[in-house]
Each structure stands twice: as structure tokens, then as C-alpha cells.
Design an enzyme around this catalytic site. Structure first.
Site, PDB file in Angstrom:
ATOM      1  N   HIS A  87       0.837  -1.206   0.000  1.00 62.43           N
ATOM      2  CA  HIS A  87       0.000   0.000   0.000  1.00 62.43           C
ATOM      3  C   HIS A  87       0.864   1.245   0.000  1.00 62.43           C
ATOM      4  CE1 HIS A  87       0.735   0.656   4.329  1.00 62.43           C
ATOM      5  NE2 HIS A  87       0.485  -0.639   4.500  1.00 62.43           N
ATOM      6  N   CYS A 107       3.633  -4.488   6.485  1.00 63.51           N
ATOM      7  CA  CYS A 107       3.288  -4.533   5.061  1.00 63.51           C
ATOM      8  C   CYS A 107       4.455  -3.980   4.249  1.00 63.51           C
ATOM      9  CB  CYS A 107       2.043  -3.685   4.801  1.00 63.51           C
ATOM     10  SG  CYS A 107       0.549  -4.312   5.610  1.00 63.51           S
TER      11      CYS A 107
END
Length: 139
Positions: A87, A107
Site C-alpha cells: 500500500h 506490510c
């Protein structure tokens, strides 16, 4: 980060990413650094709700859900690790850390511009599986 299709052709990258967690260092722990390995990639159905906090944390684009196939990534998943995404999000605060991208909960973070490019590229590929074959994690 580099992404390849099933035929081995490079479809995205190389791009600067950060797979560093601000909560823990061990890739096998929840919210630790992003585990290296091979993943398949799927685009989320929609971006996160466009609240100020979500735009800062995840960026305005959709995110990519990474499904571990092999390597430390698969080991981490077998030990209960979940929620591995690619992301965007706001850049690092000036002087806060030595990386241009902020750490995550484990992430992979791209710049918002690179994330928008990634979503565009993945959405033009059609229904084929995309595999993340190379992921360099800054330690």
C-alpha cells in the site's frame, strides 16, 4: 520490489519500497518486518475508507493483498501471520527516520504515485496470477 507474471516477464518495478515494521523486527512475529519470499498478488476491491488517518496510513489507491507461496513468507503465514499488503501512504516525517518511506505494521509501503502505478499495471494484466518474486526488505 519487482513483480513478474506467470511467464516470468517483469510487469512492475524495480521500485523502492519499505518492508520495515515500526513494531517489531522478527519477520515471523505479528507486525514484524515483512517476510521475504514469493507471493501472489490480488488487488483489493476498493481503497480504504478515505479518512484522513487512512489516507496517511494507506494512501488514496487500492491496496494489494499478498498471498504467500514460498520462503519466509509462507513460513510466517503457517505460523499465523496475516494481513500482508502492498500500500501507499504519507512519506516519512522530515528528520524522523533515515528512509523516505514510513514503516508499517509489516506490510510493504510504496510511494502514493508508485502505488497508483502498481494498481494500474495489475488491473491491465487481466485474470492471470501475478507473483512477487523479488522483495528487498530494509532491515
Amino acid at each position: 520490489m519487482k513483480m513478474y507474471n506467470d511467464s516470468g516477464a517483469l510487469v512492475f518495478g524495480p521500485k523502492q519500497t519499505l518492508g520495515r515494521s515500526e513494531y517489531g523486527y522478527n519477520w515471523s512475529q505479528i507486525n514484524g518486518h515483512t517476510p521475504t519470499g514469493v507471493y501472489s498478488a490480488t488487488i483489493s476491491g476498493a481503497p480504504m475508507d478515505q479518512t484522513e488517518g487512512n489516507i496517511r496510513s494507506y494512501g488514496p489507491s487500492k491496496y494489494v493483498i499478498m498471498d504467500p507461496i514460498s520462503g519466509n513468507a509462507l513460513t510466517a503465514e503457517q505460523n499465523g501471520r496475516t494481513g500482508l499488503w502492498i500500500h501507499g501512504g504519507a512519506a516519512a516525517d522530515a528528520g524522523a527516520i533515515s528512509y523516505p518511506l514510513r514503516p508499517t505494521h509489516g506490510c510493504v509501503r510504496l510511494s502514493d504515485n508508485d502505488q497508483a502505478s502498481l494498481i494500474y499495471v495489475l488491473s491491465t494484466l487481466g485474470g492471470g496470477t501475478v507473483r512477487l518474486l523479488s522483495l528487498k526488505v530494509n532491515q
